[in-house]
Design a protein around this motif. Structure first.
Motif, PDB file in Angstrom:
ATOM      1  N   TYR A  35       1.450 -10.358 -16.231  1.00 45.73           N
ATOM      2  CA  TYR A  35       2.823 -10.185 -15.821  1.00 45.73           C
ATOM      3  C   TYR A  35       2.993 -10.668 -14.388  1.00 45.73           C
ATOM      4  CZ  TYR A  35       3.611  -7.360 -19.938  1.00 45.73           C
ATOM      5  OH  TYR A  35       3.739  -6.936 -21.215  1.00 45.73           O
ATOM      6  N   ALA A  36       4.149 -11.190 -14.091  1.00 45.78           N
ATOM      7  CA  ALA A  36       4.431 -11.671 -12.742  1.00 45.78           C
ATOM      8  C   ALA A  36       4.620 -10.471 -11.822  1.00 45.78           C
ATOM      9  CB  ALA A  36       5.687 -12.520 -12.742  1.00 45.78           C
ATOM     10  N   TYR A  37       4.010 -10.524 -10.654  1.00 45.87           N
ATOM     11  CA  TYR A  37       4.110  -9.451  -9.683  1.00 45.87           C
ATOM     12  C   TYR A  37       4.202 -10.054  -8.298  1.00 45.87           C
ATOM     13  CZ  TYR A  37       2.776  -5.573  -6.692  1.00 45.87           C
ATOM     14  OH  TYR A  37       2.760  -4.617  -5.705  1.00 45.87           O
ATOM     15  N   VAL A  38       5.154  -9.597  -7.525  1.00 49.41           N
ATOM     16  CA  VAL A  38       5.329 -10.097  -6.172  1.00 49.41           C
ATOM     17  C   VAL A  38       5.248  -8.916  -5.227  1.00 49.41           C
ATOM     18  CG1 VAL A  38       6.921 -11.231  -4.584  1.00 49.41           C
ATOM     19  CG2 VAL A  38       6.798 -11.972  -6.960  1.00 49.41           C
ATOM     20  N   ASN A  39       4.398  -9.031  -4.225  1.00 48.45           N
ATOM     21  CA  ASN A  39       4.314  -8.002  -3.200  1.00 48.45           C
ATOM     22  C   ASN A  39       5.411  -8.289  -2.180  1.00 48.45           C
ATOM     23  OD1 ASN A  39       3.705  -6.192  -1.226  1.00 48.45           O
ATOM     24  ND2 ASN A  39       1.515  -6.621  -1.213  1.00 48.45           N
ATOM     25  N   VAL A  40       6.499  -7.551  -2.284  1.00 48.47           N
ATOM     26  CA  VAL A  40       7.685  -7.825  -1.485  1.00 48.47           C
ATOM     27  C   VAL A  40       7.423  -7.586  -0.005  1.00 48.47           C
ATOM     28  CG1 VAL A  40      10.091  -7.181  -1.129  1.00 48.47           C
ATOM     29  CG2 VAL A  40       9.164  -7.287  -3.430  1.00 48.47           C
ATOM     30  N   ILE A  41       6.694  -6.536   0.325  1.00 49.94           N
ATOM     31  CA  ILE A  41       6.453  -6.216   1.730  1.00 49.94           C
ATOM     32  C   ILE A  41       5.615  -7.313   2.391  1.00 49.94           C
ATOM     33  CG2 ILE A  41       5.428  -4.540   3.304  1.00 49.94           C
ATOM     34  CD1 ILE A  41       8.076  -3.707   1.922  1.00 49.94           C
ATOM     35  N   GLY A  62      10.067  -1.454   8.496  1.00 49.90           N
ATOM     36  CA  GLY A  62       9.801  -0.191   9.174  1.00 49.90           C
ATOM     37  C   GLY A  62       9.775   0.985   8.216  1.00 49.90           C
ATOM     38  N   ASN A  63      10.751   1.039   7.315  1.00 49.74           N
ATOM     39  CA  ASN A  63      10.802   2.131   6.346  1.00 49.74           C
ATOM     40  C   ASN A  63       9.602   2.119   5.415  1.00 49.74           C
ATOM     41  OD1 ASN A  63      13.217   2.994   7.427  1.00 49.74           O
ATOM     42  ND2 ASN A  63      14.464   2.003   5.863  1.00 49.74           N
ATOM     43  N   SER A  64       9.204   0.943   4.989  1.00 45.43           N
ATOM     44  CA  SER A  64       8.048   0.828   4.107  1.00 45.43           C
ATOM     45  C   SER A  64       6.774   1.293   4.812  1.00 45.43           C
ATOM     46  CB  SER A  64       7.887  -0.605   3.636  1.00 45.43           C
ATOM     47  OG  SER A  64       6.703  -0.753   2.918  1.00 45.43           O
ATOM     48  N   SER A  65       6.584   0.840   6.027  1.00 43.67           N
ATOM     49  CA  SER A  65       5.393   1.240   6.782  1.00 43.67           C
ATOM     50  C   SER A  65       5.414   2.730   7.070  1.00 43.67           C
ATOM     51  CB  SER A  65       5.301   0.458   8.092  1.00 43.67           C
ATOM     52  OG  SER A  65       5.204  -0.916   7.834  1.00 43.67           O
ATOM     53  N   SER A  67       6.925   5.138   5.327  1.00 46.85           N
ATOM     54  CA  SER A  67       6.696   5.927   4.113  1.00 46.85           C
ATOM     55  C   SER A  67       5.268   5.806   3.603  1.00 46.85           C
ATOM     56  CB  SER A  67       7.681   5.530   3.017  1.00 46.85           C
ATOM     57  OG  SER A  67       7.473   4.194   2.633  1.00 46.85           O
ATOM     58  N   ASP A  68       4.574   4.708   3.970  1.00 43.58           N
ATOM     59  CA  ASP A  68       3.167   4.554   3.595  1.00 43.58           C
ATOM     60  C   ASP A  68       2.227   5.146   4.635  1.00 43.58           C
ATOM     61  OD1 ASP A  68       3.810   3.278   1.264  1.00 43.58           O
ATOM     62  OD2 ASP A  68       3.484   1.250   2.037  1.00 43.58           O
ATOM     63  N   CYS A  69       2.785   5.848   5.621  1.00 44.84           N
ATOM     64  CA  CYS A  69       2.007   6.485   6.703  1.00 44.84           C
ATOM     65  C   CYS A  69       1.242   5.469   7.548  1.00 44.84           C
ATOM     66  CB  CYS A  69       1.074   7.554   6.157  1.00 44.84           C
ATOM     67  SG  CYS A  69       1.946   8.926   5.406  1.00 44.84           S
ATOM     68  N   LYS A  70       1.777   4.278   7.663  1.00 42.14           N
ATOM     69  CA  LYS A  70       1.213   3.260   8.553  1.00 42.14           C
ATOM     70  C   LYS A  70       2.084   3.234   9.801  1.00 42.14           C
ATOM     71  CE  LYS A  70      -0.439   0.573   4.649  1.00 42.14           C
ATOM     72  NZ  LYS A  70      -0.273  -0.661   3.878  1.00 42.14           N
ATOM     73  N   LEU A  71       1.922   4.267  10.619  1.00 35.17           N
ATOM     74  CA  LEU A  71       2.840   4.460  11.728  1.00 35.17           C
ATOM     75  C   LEU A  71       2.645   3.450  12.850  1.00 35.17           C
ATOM     76  CD1 LEU A  71       3.038   8.342  11.846  1.00 35.17           C
ATOM     77  CD2 LEU A  71       4.541   6.729  10.731  1.00 35.17           C
ATOM     78  N   GLU A  72       1.473   2.839  12.960  1.00 32.73           N
ATOM     79  CA  GLU A  72       1.285   1.796  13.965  1.00 32.73           C
ATOM     80  C   GLU A  72       2.185   0.606  13.653  1.00 32.73           C
ATOM     81  OE1 GLU A  72      -1.308   2.843  12.049  1.00 32.73           O
ATOM     82  OE2 GLU A  72      -2.559   4.024  13.402  1.00 32.73           O
ATOM     83  N   LYS A  73       2.188   0.205  12.375  1.00 27.54           N
ATOM     84  CA  LYS A  73       3.035  -0.900  11.949  1.00 27.54           C
ATOM     85  C   LYS A  73       4.504  -0.508  12.030  1.00 27.54           C
ATOM     86  CE  LYS A  73       0.945  -3.946   8.715  1.00 27.54           C
ATOM     87  NZ  LYS A  73       0.819  -4.300   7.304  1.00 27.54           N
ATOM     88  N   ALA A  74       4.803   0.728  11.650  1.00 28.38           N
ATOM     89  CA  ALA A  74       6.189   1.193  11.691  1.00 28.38           C
ATOM     90  C   ALA A  74       6.730   1.129  13.112  1.00 28.38           C
ATOM     91  CB  ALA A  74       6.289   2.611  11.142  1.00 28.38           C
ATOM     92  N   ALA A  75       5.920   1.477  14.098  1.00 32.00           N
ATOM     93  CA  ALA A  75       6.357   1.413  15.494  1.00 32.00           C
ATOM     94  C   ALA A  75       6.673  -0.022  15.895  1.00 32.00           C
ATOM     95  CB  ALA A  75       5.287   2.001  16.409  1.00 32.00           C
ATOM     96  N   ILE A  76       5.887  -0.959  15.420  1.00 37.48           N
ATOM     97  CA  ILE A  76       6.140  -2.371  15.728  1.00 37.48           C
ATOM     98  C   ILE A  76       7.457  -2.826  15.113  1.00 37.48           C
ATOM     99  CG2 ILE A  76       5.325  -4.734  15.311  1.00 37.48           C
ATOM    100  CD1 ILE A  76       2.437  -3.535  15.406  1.00 37.48           C
TER     101      ILE A  76
END
Length: 123
Positions: A35-41, A62-65, A67-76
């Protein structure tokens, strides 16, 4: 005899009811046997790396990072968002401050929350 008639009537009623439900089959496009799958993020991150900037893009990243608890990326990503505009919902101020506190930038987080306090209540 009457019990048999009632039982037969109930069974007949429920058999029609069960057969009346239609099964829906959804067909998706396939790429070969997978099946076709695209990683949107990841796609959004590549777009941002090429220099494209928009409020919606940085909100999604930012919201994706966050919600995934990747707060370093979210801050960026929230930093990029706040560089473009400050006309945002209060949730973005809180999330950005939370991400900044996580990476030990408490003074900057306090400044963001101070900006939120100065923001008019209606916006």
């Amino acid at each position: 005899m009457q019990k048999k008639i009632v039982l037969l009537a109930l069974l007949t009623f429920f058999s029609f009811r069960i057969s009346a439900q239609d099964e829906k089959n959804y067909v998706t496009d396939k790429v070969s046997k997978k099946y076709a799958y695209v990683n949107v993020i990841a796609t959004y991150e590549r777009v941002a790396a090429k220099g494209y900037k928009s409020v919606e893009l940085f909100q999604k990243l930012g919201n994706s990072s966050y919600s995934d608890c990747k707060l370093e990326k979210a801050a960026i990503w929230y930093g990029e968002l706040f560089a473009l505009t400050s006309d945002l919902d209060p949730v973005y101020y809180y999330r950005y401050a939370d991400a900044l506190q996580f990476i030990c930038q408490n003074e900057k987080a306090d400044a963001i929350l101070a900006k939120l306090k100065l923001k008019p209540k209606g916006s």
